[in-house]
Design an enzyme around this catalytic site. Structure first.
Site, short mmCIF file in Angstrom:
data_model
loop_
_atom_site.label_atom_id
_atom_site.label_comp_id
_atom_site.label_asym_id
_atom_site.label_seq_id
_atom_site.Cartn_x
_atom_site.Cartn_y
_atom_site.Cartn_z
N PHE A 60 0.77 -1.24 0.08
CA PHE A 60 0.00 0.01 -0.18
C PHE A 60 0.82 1.37 0.15
O PHE A 60 0.19 2.21 0.09
CB PHE A 60 -0.99 -0.08 1.17
CG PHE A 60 -0.41 -0.07 2.57
CD1 PHE A 60 0.11 0.85 3.06
CD2 PHE A 60 -0.34 -1.38 3.25
CE1 PHE A 60 0.54 0.91 4.48
CE2 PHE A 60 0.25 -1.39 4.49
CZ PHE A 60 0.96 -0.20 5.16
N THR A 94 -6.87 0.96 12.77
CA THR A 94 -6.41 1.50 11.46
C THR A 94 -7.55 1.25 10.46
O THR A 94 -8.00 1.96 9.78
CB THR A 94 -5.24 0.59 11.07
OG1 THR A 94 -4.19 0.67 12.02
CG2 THR A 94 -4.59 0.90 9.95
N ARG A 105 -11.78 7.54 14.18
CA ARG A 105 -11.74 6.92 12.95
C ARG A 105 -13.19 6.22 12.86
O ARG A 105 -13.56 6.08 11.70
CB ARG A 105 -10.87 5.57 13.03
CG ARG A 105 -9.32 6.17 12.50
CD ARG A 105 -8.11 5.41 12.61
NE ARG A 105 -6.97 5.68 12.08
CZ ARG A 105 -5.91 5.47 12.25
NH1 ARG A 105 -5.53 4.44 12.93
NH2 ARG A 105 -4.59 5.84 11.65
N HIS A 118 -3.62 10.39 11.54
CA HIS A 118 -2.29 9.73 11.92
C HIS A 118 -1.84 9.82 13.46
O HIS A 118 -2.22 11.01 13.95
CB HIS A 118 -1.21 9.93 11.15
CG HIS A 118 0.22 9.73 11.71
ND1 HIS A 118 0.70 8.21 11.22
CD2 HIS A 118 1.27 10.21 12.34
CE1 HIS A 118 2.01 8.28 11.87
NE2 HIS A 118 2.02 9.35 12.58
P1 GDP Z 1 -1.76 3.22 11.87
O1 GDP Z 1 -0.46 3.52 12.94
O2 GDP Z 1 -3.11 2.77 12.66
O3 GDP Z 1 -2.00 4.42 10.92
O4 GDP Z 1 -1.33 2.19 10.87
P2 GDP Z 1 -0.03 1.72 10.02
O5 GDP Z 1 1.27 2.48 10.67
O6 GDP Z 1 0.01 0.29 10.04
O7 GDP Z 1 -0.13 2.22 8.69
C1 GDP Z 1 0.04 3.64 8.28
C2 GDP Z 1 -1.48 4.03 7.34
O8 GDP Z 1 -0.96 3.19 6.13
C3 GDP Z 1 -2.61 3.80 8.01
O9 GDP Z 1 -2.86 4.60 8.75
C4 GDP Z 1 -3.32 3.54 6.65
O10 GDP Z 1 -3.76 5.07 5.96
C5 GDP Z 1 -2.42 2.87 5.65
N1 GDP Z 1 -2.59 1.52 5.76
C6 GDP Z 1 -2.37 0.64 6.79
N2 GDP Z 1 -2.63 -0.44 6.27
C7 GDP Z 1 -3.14 -0.42 5.03
C8 GDP Z 1 -3.53 -1.47 4.19
O11 GDP Z 1 -3.66 -2.64 4.49
N3 GDP Z 1 -4.11 -1.16 2.73
C9 GDP Z 1 -4.03 0.20 2.58
N4 GDP Z 1 -4.40 0.51 1.52
N5 GDP Z 1 -3.36 1.16 3.45
C10 GDP Z 1 -3.05 0.80 4.56
#
Ligand code: GDP
Length: 141
Positions: A60, A94, A105, A118
């Site tokens: 992603f 997330t 969210r 974020h």
């Molecule tokens: P966060 O800490 O909850 O923001 O999640 P992460 O650090 O794992 O991921 C960063 C950002 O990437 C998330 O807030 C989402 O905008 C995006 N994201 C995370 N996982 C996915 C996924 O499986 N698919 C897609 N399309 N975007 C994702």
């Protein structure tokens, strides 16, 4: 033990487009976060790639960095006891499908990617993320 912490939050382009700025900032204040510094700006694709470098190589990554550079964002430095964990709780999961009632969210996210907000996930990432968006003098008390 309670520790006074700083954390970095971003109101993402989807929430800005949906006019969520005021509501989300109200949630920060109602939940005991002190706003140290805040600004609205747009970041380039390259800047989004640097900010999310930890996710480079993930499926992603390209779409996430396109999204984060697709329009204005609001970045805030927040202070609170246990700010990092408490903000993560207020944000919700997330994937908004798994986000609890009452979280930001749950109310504002559209999808796992367009998820409104974020928040730093640890002390070292908070340090990096705060210094990515704010100069030392802007955070000086
Ligand atoms: P966060 O800490 O909850 O923001 O999640 P992460 O650090 O794992 O991921 C960063 C950002 O990437 C998330 O807030 C989402 O905008 C995006 N994201 C995370 N996982 C996915 C996924 O499986 N698919 C897609 N399309 N975007 C994702």
């Amino acid at each position: 033990m309670k520790t006074l912490q700083w954390t970095l939050t971003i109101i993402k382009p989807d929430a800005v487009r949906k006019h969520g700025i005021g509501d989300i900032i109200e949630q920060f204040e109602k939940n005991g976060f002190r706003i140290l510094c805040m600004k609205m700006l747009e970041i380039s694709k390259h800047q989004a790639e640097q900010f999310y470098a930890v996710h480079a190589g993930k499926a992603f990554f390209n779409s996430l960095t396109d999204f984060m550079s697709s329009g204005p964002i609001v970045v805030l430095a927040l202070e609170k006891e246990n700010a990092i964990a408490d903000l993560r709780k207020l944000m919700g999961a997330t994937n908004p499908a798994n986000a609890e009632e009452g979280t930001i969210r749950k109310k504002w996210a559209t999808s796992i990617e367009l998820n409104a907000i974020h928040g730093s996930d640890a002390e070292d990432s908070a340090r990096f993320e705060l210094s990515y968006f704010f100069a030392g003098y802007e955070l000086a008390q």
